[in-house]
Write an enzyme that holds these catalytic residues in place. Structure first.
Site, mmCIF file in Angstrom:
data_model
loop_
_atom_site.group_PDB
_atom_site.id
_atom_site.type_symbol
_atom_site.label_atom_id
_atom_site.label_comp_id
_atom_site.label_asym_id
_atom_site.label_seq_id
_atom_site.Cartn_x
_atom_site.Cartn_y
_atom_site.Cartn_z
ATOM 1 N N SER A 44 0.556 -0.632 0.563
ATOM 2 C CA SER A 44 0.064 -0.340 -0.036
ATOM 3 C C SER A 44 0.856 0.851 0.282
ATOM 4 O O SER A 44 2.056 1.021 -0.123
ATOM 5 C CB SER A 44 -0.656 0.176 1.527
ATOM 6 O OG SER A 44 -1.638 -0.922 0.780
ATOM 7 N N GLY A 45 0.445 2.447 0.041
ATOM 8 C CA GLY A 45 0.586 3.319 -0.410
ATOM 9 C C GLY A 45 1.256 4.096 -1.566
ATOM 10 O O GLY A 45 1.032 3.888 -2.507
ATOM 11 N N ASP A 99 6.123 -3.547 -2.219
ATOM 12 C CA ASP A 99 5.482 -2.846 -1.330
ATOM 13 C C ASP A 99 6.456 -1.652 -0.665
ATOM 14 O O ASP A 99 8.102 -1.081 -1.230
ATOM 15 C CB ASP A 99 5.540 -3.708 0.330
ATOM 16 C CG ASP A 99 4.658 -2.687 1.142
ATOM 17 O OD1 ASP A 99 3.781 -1.464 1.163
ATOM 18 O OD2 ASP A 99 4.149 -3.376 2.197
ATOM 19 N N GLY A 100 6.160 -0.687 0.189
ATOM 20 C CA GLY A 100 6.778 1.559 0.313
ATOM 21 C C GLY A 100 7.002 0.779 2.022
ATOM 22 O O GLY A 100 6.953 -0.125 1.941
ATOM 23 N N ALA A 101 7.870 2.266 1.945
ATOM 24 C CA ALA A 101 8.140 2.021 3.593
ATOM 25 C C ALA A 101 7.911 3.412 3.873
ATOM 26 O O ALA A 101 8.264 4.305 3.250
ATOM 27 C CB ALA A 101 9.708 1.457 3.824
ATOM 28 N N ASP A 102 7.963 3.243 5.054
ATOM 29 C CA ASP A 102 8.305 4.913 5.666
ATOM 30 C C ASP A 102 9.631 5.469 6.092
ATOM 31 O O ASP A 102 10.240 6.496 5.999
ATOM 32 C CB ASP A 102 7.062 5.742 6.415
ATOM 33 C CG ASP A 102 5.738 5.036 6.562
ATOM 34 O OD1 ASP A 102 5.930 5.341 5.868
ATOM 35 O OD2 ASP A 102 5.273 4.116 6.985
ATOM 36 N N GLY A 113 3.327 1.580 7.834
ATOM 37 C CA GLY A 113 1.952 1.567 8.147
ATOM 38 C C GLY A 113 2.071 3.472 8.487
ATOM 39 O O GLY A 113 0.234 3.265 8.729
ATOM 40 N N GLY A 115 -0.237 4.765 6.151
ATOM 41 C CA GLY A 115 -1.509 4.541 5.518
ATOM 42 C C GLY A 115 -1.908 3.092 6.310
ATOM 43 O O GLY A 115 -3.620 3.146 5.604
ATOM 44 N N GLU A 121 0.381 -5.284 5.661
ATOM 45 C CA GLU A 121 1.386 -5.354 4.447
ATOM 46 C C GLU A 121 2.501 -7.017 5.210
ATOM 47 O O GLU A 121 3.353 -7.337 4.353
ATOM 48 C CB GLU A 121 2.203 -4.528 5.029
ATOM 49 C CG GLU A 121 0.603 -2.976 4.164
ATOM 50 C CD GLU A 121 1.499 -2.091 4.061
ATOM 51 O OE1 GLU A 121 1.439 -0.932 3.342
ATOM 52 O OE2 GLU A 121 1.921 -1.946 5.552
#
Ligand code: 5RP
Length: 232
Positions: A44-45, A99-102, A113, A115, A121
């Site tokens: 997500s993201g 996936d993405g990451a912060d 997370g 989002g 995830e």
């Protein structure tokens, strides 16, 4: 028979996307890795959204047959709009997940997370033999917790108990995540709350310590997972 309304097709990502050029580059790299017939775990993201757009383009151009297992409602809707068939973990094991990451530290541990989708995830990442984490330059940090809190999904009736138990981990600050498009707190797609926990230092045992609290569904900490980082 087709529905006579446009409620999903009229949506888009809906917010401006920071570091668009970098995210589009890494999305193209992810799309180039896709092979005909694969089932993909779709994170997500905004970066995952751009990766899906790039994959959908390849699917049309090259007539690829791809299925996605989405990790959130917005990504499920994006798949519907883009014509990417969706499936689930009961039907298929993903060939790999993107996936993405912060935040990403030098050991490839992650905070995810922002989002609110960290539970699904983590489920997809654990279920996949291979995971690619897409990173723009803002995501690389020397230690986790510099720019983002650790999101923790909490069963609503356990909120006060969990708040008390979190004190044992000496957080700097604990905030109940509040919604922007509704009054009151964010409710996750699993019907739970999110508390954002700021730590001075995220330790190697912090993920397990959070998971051990009754009422914690999952956290956005990914310490020591076997993930590949794909940079812009
Ligand atoms: C959502 C996530 C996202 O992958 C993370 O927040 C990165 O988002 P973006 O690609 O928009 O920067 O963990 O729960």
């Amino acid at each position: 028979m087709k529905w006579n309304n446009n409620i999903i097709n009229s949506q888009s990502w809906g917010k401006s996307i920071a570091r668009m050029e970098e995210k589009e580059n890494v999305a193209q790299r992810i799309a180039a890795m896709v092979e005909d017939g694969q089932v993909l775990g779709a994170g997500s993201g905004s970066t995952s959204y751009l990766a899906l757009l790039a994959i959908a383009e390849r699917m049309k151009r090259e007539k690829l047959r791809i299925k996605a297992i989405p990790t959130s409602l917005e990504i499920t809707m994006a798949c519907t709009r883009m014509g990417i068939p969706v499936t689930n973990l009961d039907e298929h094991r993903p060939d790999w997940t993107f996936d993405g990451a912060d935040e990403i530290d030098p050991q490839r541990s992650l905070i995810k997370g922002r989002g609110g989708a960290m539970f699904r995830e983590k489920l997809l990442i654990n279920a996949s033999p291979r995971t690619c984490i897409m990173a723009d330059s803002s995501k690389m940090v020397s230690r986790l917790g510099m720019n983002f809190p650790v999101p923790v999904e909490v069963f609503p009736q356990a909120l006060t108990y969990v708040g008390q138990a979190l004190k044992e981990l000496s957080p700097k600050r604990v905030n109940l995540r509040m919604a922007e498009g509704k009054d009151g707190p964010v409710i996750t797609e699993n019907g739970n709350l999110i508390v954002d926990v700021w730590f001075d230092a995220v330790l190697s045992e912090t993920e397990q310590a959070l998971k051990a609290i009754t009422g914690v569904i999952e956290s956005g900490l990914f310490i020591g997972y076997d993930v590949e980082i794909v940079n812009a």
